[in-house]
Design a protein around this motif. Structure first.
Motif, PDB file in Angstrom:
ATOM      1  N   UNK A  55       0.842  -1.199   0.000  1.00  0.00           N
ATOM      2  CA  UNK A  55       0.000   0.000   0.000  1.00  0.00           C
ATOM      3  C   UNK A  55       0.877   1.248   0.000  1.00  0.00           C
ATOM      4  N   UNK A  56       0.315   2.331  -0.518  1.00  0.00           N
ATOM      5  CA  UNK A  56       0.966   3.630  -0.411  1.00  0.00           C
ATOM      6  C   UNK A  56      -0.108   4.646  -0.064  1.00  0.00           C
ATOM      7  N   UNK A  57       0.319   5.865   0.257  1.00  0.00           N
ATOM      8  CA  UNK A  57      -0.585   6.843   0.842  1.00  0.00           C
ATOM      9  C   UNK A  57      -0.437   8.210   0.198  1.00  0.00           C
ATOM     10  N   UNK A  58      -1.530   8.926   0.206  1.00  0.00           N
ATOM     11  CA  UNK A  58      -1.557  10.328  -0.162  1.00  0.00           C
ATOM     12  C   UNK A  58      -1.828  11.088   1.131  1.00  0.00           C
ATOM     13  N   UNK A  59      -0.900  11.967   1.514  1.00  0.00           N
ATOM     14  CA  UNK A  59      -1.045  12.738   2.752  1.00  0.00           C
ATOM     15  C   UNK A  59      -2.032  13.869   2.473  1.00  0.00           C
ATOM     16  N   UNK A  60      -3.140  13.888   3.224  1.00  0.00           N
ATOM     17  CA  UNK A  60      -4.140  14.937   3.025  1.00  0.00           C
ATOM     18  C   UNK A  60      -4.333  15.809   4.268  1.00  0.00           C
ATOM     19  N   UNK A  61      -3.629  15.491   5.345  1.00  0.00           N
ATOM     20  CA  UNK A  61      -3.685  16.312   6.554  1.00  0.00           C
ATOM     21  C   UNK A  61      -2.538  15.967   7.479  1.00  0.00           C
ATOM     22  N   UNK A  62      -1.930  16.979   8.071  1.00  0.00           N
ATOM     23  CA  UNK A  62      -0.812  16.745   8.975  1.00  0.00           C
ATOM     24  C   UNK A  62       0.467  16.435   8.219  1.00  0.00           C
ATOM     25  N   UNK A  63       1.457  15.919   8.933  1.00  0.00           N
ATOM     26  CA  UNK A  63       2.757  15.625   8.324  1.00  0.00           C
ATOM     27  C   UNK A  63       3.253  14.262   8.778  1.00  0.00           C
ATOM     28  N   UNK A  64       3.976  13.596   7.879  1.00  0.00           N
ATOM     29  CA  UNK A  64       4.579  12.291   8.161  1.00  0.00           C
ATOM     30  C   UNK A  64       6.090  12.477   8.181  1.00  0.00           C
ATOM     31  N   UNK A  83      -0.495  16.717   0.394  1.00  0.00           N
ATOM     32  CA  UNK A  83      -0.281  16.768  -1.047  1.00  0.00           C
ATOM     33  C   UNK A  83       0.821  15.842  -1.510  1.00  0.00           C
ATOM     34  N   UNK A  84       1.546  15.260  -0.551  1.00  0.00           N
ATOM     35  CA  UNK A  84       2.662  14.367  -0.867  1.00  0.00           C
ATOM     36  C   UNK A  84       2.211  12.916  -0.873  1.00  0.00           C
ATOM     37  N   UNK A  85       2.934  12.126  -1.641  1.00  0.00           N
ATOM     38  CA  UNK A  85       2.772  10.671  -1.591  1.00  0.00           C
ATOM     39  C   UNK A  85       3.802  10.119  -0.628  1.00  0.00           C
ATOM     40  N   UNK A  86       3.462   9.037   0.046  1.00  0.00           N
ATOM     41  CA  UNK A  86       4.396   8.378   0.950  1.00  0.00           C
ATOM     42  C   UNK A  86       4.220   6.865   0.797  1.00  0.00           C
ATOM     43  N   UNK A  87       5.340   6.170   0.753  1.00  0.00           N
ATOM     44  CA  UNK A  87       5.300   4.718   0.652  1.00  0.00           C
ATOM     45  C   UNK A  87       5.220   4.185  -0.762  1.00  0.00           C
ATOM     46  N   UNK A 113      -4.024   3.549  -0.558  1.00  0.00           N
ATOM     47  CA  UNK A 113      -4.303   2.821  -1.797  1.00  0.00           C
ATOM     48  C   UNK A 113      -3.570   1.494  -1.683  1.00  0.00           C
ATOM     49  N   UNK A 114      -4.326   0.406  -1.531  1.00  0.00           N
ATOM     50  CA  UNK A 114      -3.661  -0.890  -1.416  1.00  0.00           C
ATOM     51  C   UNK A 114      -3.531  -1.532  -2.804  1.00  0.00           C
ATOM     52  N   UNK A 115      -2.736  -2.589  -2.870  1.00  0.00           N
ATOM     53  CA  UNK A 115      -2.428  -3.208  -4.161  1.00  0.00           C
ATOM     54  C   UNK A 115      -3.675  -3.697  -4.878  1.00  0.00           C
ATOM     55  N   UNK A 116      -4.595  -4.302  -4.147  1.00  0.00           N
ATOM     56  CA  UNK A 116      -5.834  -4.796  -4.756  1.00  0.00           C
ATOM     57  C   UNK A 116      -6.626  -3.667  -5.415  1.00  0.00           C
ATOM     58  N   UNK A 117      -6.774  -2.562  -4.705  1.00  0.00           N
ATOM     59  CA  UNK A 117      -7.527  -1.433  -5.246  1.00  0.00           C
ATOM     60  C   UNK A 117      -6.760  -0.748  -6.382  1.00  0.00           C
ATOM     61  N   UNK A 118      -5.431  -0.689  -6.270  1.00  0.00           N
ATOM     62  CA  UNK A 118      -4.642  -0.111  -7.357  1.00  0.00           C
ATOM     63  C   UNK A 118      -4.828  -0.946  -8.634  1.00  0.00           C
TER      64      UNK A 118
END
Length: 164
Positions: A55-64, A83-87, A113-118
């Motif tokens: 899985x990977x992520x789209x950051x929509x709030x806060x910071x990683x 606005x950033x992608x992570x993972x 977004x997990x692999x199955x949904x991607x």
């Protein structure tokens, strides 16, 4: 569209204008069907070193925070804002993660977004999937260029001090 979806739609449009630029509101809402919203607590680990991602992520709030680990010590090597992608790197190259991903504080909000949904979005929504993939490529390109610049600065500092 219900109130929750309209709020989420607006949050994505506000934080990810680059991803949303070529998509209609309806297409962004359709994209959301393939994602899961994740809220994190302070210092919660999103993913850890050595894991191979599905899985990977789209950051929509806060910071990683991006952290390296040396024994019991963690040290920050980067931060990803809304606005950033992570993972995405481990997701696509299927190699173990090289950094720990951790929420900076509570309230970090991610679209997962997990692999199955991607795989499904690639078949069912090719225009949206292509837009997402181009966003991933731009994200990785930015990372490579940023690291190259940082490496060049470090090299200049070290060689300027007489080290070879």
């Amino acid at each position: 569209m219900n109130h929750v979806n309209s709020q989420l739609l607006q949050q994505i449009k506000d934080t990810c204008p680059e991803f949303c630029a070529a998509l209609t509101d309806d297409e962004v809402v359709r994209f959301l069907r393939y994602t899961r919203t994740r809220e994190l607590g302070a210092q919660e680990i999103v993913a850890d070193i050595g894991e191979i991602s599905d899985r990977f992520y789209l950051v929509i709030g806060g910071a990683v925070k991006l952290l390296q680990v040396d024994g019991e010590r963690e040290f920050e090597v980067g931060q990803l804002e809304p606005g950033s992608l992570v993972g995405e790197m481990s997701f696509f190259d299927r190699q173990p993660r090289t950094v720990r991903l951790k929420a900076r504080r509570s309230g970090v909000r991610l679209l997962e977004i997990n692999r199955q949904m991607y795989n499904r979005i690639r078949i069912e929504e090719p225009y949206i999937a292509t837009n997402l993939l181009e966003f991933v490529v731009r994200s990785l390109d930015f990372l490579v260029r940023h690291l190259s610049d940082e490496n060049a600065k470090l090299h200049k500092q070290v060689t300027g001090l007489g080290y070879r």
